[in-house]
Write a protein that holds these residues in place. Structure first.
Motif, PDB file in Angstrom:
ATOM      1  N   THR A 160       0.855  -1.193   0.000  1.00  0.00           N
ATOM      2  CA  THR A 160       0.000   0.000   0.000  1.00  0.00           C
ATOM      3  C   THR A 160       0.886   1.236   0.000  1.00  0.00           C
ATOM      4  OG1 THR A 160      -0.137   0.105   2.409  1.00  0.00           O
ATOM      5  CG2 THR A 160      -1.901  -1.083   1.270  1.00  0.00           C
ATOM      6  N   MET A 161       0.394   2.264  -0.675  1.00  0.00           N
ATOM      7  CA  MET A 161       1.085   3.553  -0.677  1.00  0.00           C
ATOM      8  C   MET A 161       0.023   4.633  -0.605  1.00  0.00           C
ATOM      9  SD  MET A 161       4.020   5.070  -3.177  1.00  0.00           S
ATOM     10  CE  MET A 161       3.041   5.010  -4.644  1.00  0.00           C
ATOM     11  N   GLU A 162       0.185   5.551   0.333  1.00  0.00           N
ATOM     12  CA  GLU A 162      -0.805   6.602   0.512  1.00  0.00           C
ATOM     13  C   GLU A 162      -0.127   7.905   0.894  1.00  0.00           C
ATOM     14  OE1 GLU A 162      -3.329   4.835   3.398  1.00  0.00           O
ATOM     15  OE2 GLU A 162      -1.784   4.778   4.929  1.00  0.00           O
ATOM     16  N   THR A 164       4.000   0.763   2.514  1.00  0.00           N
ATOM     17  CA  THR A 164       4.015  -0.405   3.392  1.00  0.00           C
ATOM     18  C   THR A 164       4.518  -1.614   2.608  1.00  0.00           C
ATOM     19  OG1 THR A 164       2.114   0.470   4.583  1.00  0.00           O
ATOM     20  CG2 THR A 164       2.633  -1.847   4.917  1.00  0.00           C
ATOM     21  N   THR A 165       5.588  -2.213   3.110  1.00  0.00           N
ATOM     22  CA  THR A 165       6.150  -3.436   2.542  1.00  0.00           C
ATOM     23  C   THR A 165       6.111  -4.519   3.623  1.00  0.00           C
ATOM     24  OG1 THR A 165       8.396  -2.760   3.173  1.00  0.00           O
ATOM     25  CG2 THR A 165       7.664  -2.186   0.951  1.00  0.00           C
ATOM     26  N   ARG A 166       6.615  -5.696   3.324  1.00  0.00           N
ATOM     27  CA  ARG A 166       6.664  -6.801   4.295  1.00  0.00           C
ATOM     28  C   ARG A 166       8.088  -7.341   4.368  1.00  0.00           C
ATOM     29  NH1 ARG A 166       1.722  -7.783   7.020  1.00  0.00           N
ATOM     30  NH2 ARG A 166       0.105  -6.969   5.669  1.00  0.00           N
ATOM     31  N   TYR A 222       9.409  -1.439  -5.112  1.00  0.00           N
ATOM     32  CA  TYR A 222       8.704  -1.703  -6.362  1.00  0.00           C
ATOM     33  C   TYR A 222       7.247  -1.323  -6.187  1.00  0.00           C
ATOM     34  CZ  TYR A 222       6.625  -3.933 -10.372  1.00  0.00           C
ATOM     35  OH  TYR A 222       5.926  -4.158 -11.521  1.00  0.00           O
ATOM     36  N   VAL A 223       6.752  -0.513  -7.120  1.00  0.00           N
ATOM     37  CA  VAL A 223       5.341  -0.169  -7.171  1.00  0.00           C
ATOM     38  C   VAL A 223       4.880  -0.380  -8.603  1.00  0.00           C
ATOM     39  CG1 VAL A 223       5.722   2.292  -7.611  1.00  0.00           C
ATOM     40  CG2 VAL A 223       3.602   1.544  -6.538  1.00  0.00           C
ATOM     41  N   HIS A 224       3.668  -0.882  -8.764  1.00  0.00           N
ATOM     42  CA  HIS A 224       3.125  -1.058 -10.107  1.00  0.00           C
ATOM     43  C   HIS A 224       2.881   0.316 -10.728  1.00  0.00           C
ATOM     44  CE1 HIS A 224       2.428  -5.379 -10.180  1.00  0.00           C
ATOM     45  NE2 HIS A 224       2.081  -5.291  -8.923  1.00  0.00           N
ATOM     46  N   GLU A 233      -7.108   3.810  -1.736  1.00  0.00           N
ATOM     47  CA  GLU A 233      -6.012   4.603  -1.225  1.00  0.00           C
ATOM     48  C   GLU A 233      -4.863   4.795  -2.215  1.00  0.00           C
ATOM     49  OE1 GLU A 233      -4.131   0.824   1.079  1.00  0.00           O
ATOM     50  OE2 GLU A 233      -6.012   1.738   1.612  1.00  0.00           O
ATOM     51  N   PHE A 234      -4.955   4.153  -3.374  1.00  0.00           N
ATOM     52  CA  PHE A 234      -3.896   4.293  -4.363  1.00  0.00           C
ATOM     53  C   PHE A 234      -4.103   5.565  -5.167  1.00  0.00           C
ATOM     54  CE2 PHE A 234      -4.165  -0.245  -3.627  1.00  0.00           C
ATOM     55  CZ  PHE A 234      -2.860  -0.483  -3.243  1.00  0.00           C
TER      56      PHE A 234
END
Length: 147
Positions: free
Chosen positions: A59-61, A73-75, A112-114, A145-146
């Motif tokens: 997620t990115m906001e 947010t990454t894991r 990495y983000v699409h 939220e994208f």
């Protein structure tokens, strides 16, 4: 988590089973070879999965208190959330990078983000360095939220 669990099982379970049930039928060097091969395979695949997929942004906001900052947010390898707050101006492009799932760097860390999920053209250019494609310019009907 499953890959990490299987790696632990391979490191702990295989030697235990081999010494409990494998005595007599298979020579000790053969048992050690099987244990080493299975352990290296299990740990290697877990490490490779973590290396490849840890930069993936789930997620990115935009932060509400400061519209210039983003929260990504990454894991990690244990599937815990890793939250990174950053200014898009601090992003450096990931050119000539052989690492999979990496299209921008931030403080030496890969992310990495699409590109097609970043609807703001200016932000997309800052993050991944590519202009929007005509087929990517879709009107989003859902509110999420994208960008």
């Amino acid at each position: 988590r499953l890959s990490l669990f299987s790696a632990v099982i391979a490191i702990v379970g295989l030697p235990s089973l081999s010494f409990l049930y494998g005595t007599g039928s298979v020579p000790a060097p053969g048992q050690l070879a099987v244990i080493a091969t299975a352990s290296i395979t299990a740990v290697g695949s877990t490490a490779l999965l973590s290396y490849c997929f840890s930069p993936y942004i789930h997620t990115m906001e935009q932060l509400e208190q400061d519209r210039n900052l983003l929260r990504a947010t990454t894991r990690d390898i244990l599937a815990r959330e890793v939250v990174t707050v950053f200014d898009p101006k601090d992003v450096t492009a990931s050119t000539n990078n052989a690492r999979p799932f990496c299209n921008f760097m931030l403080g030496g860390r890969p992310f990495y983000v699409h590109p097609e999920l970043v609807n703001d053209d200016k932000l997309r250019a800052q993050l991944v360095g590519e202009p929007p494609q005509e087929q990517d310019k879709k009107i989003r009907k859902d509110d999420d939220e994208f960008f």
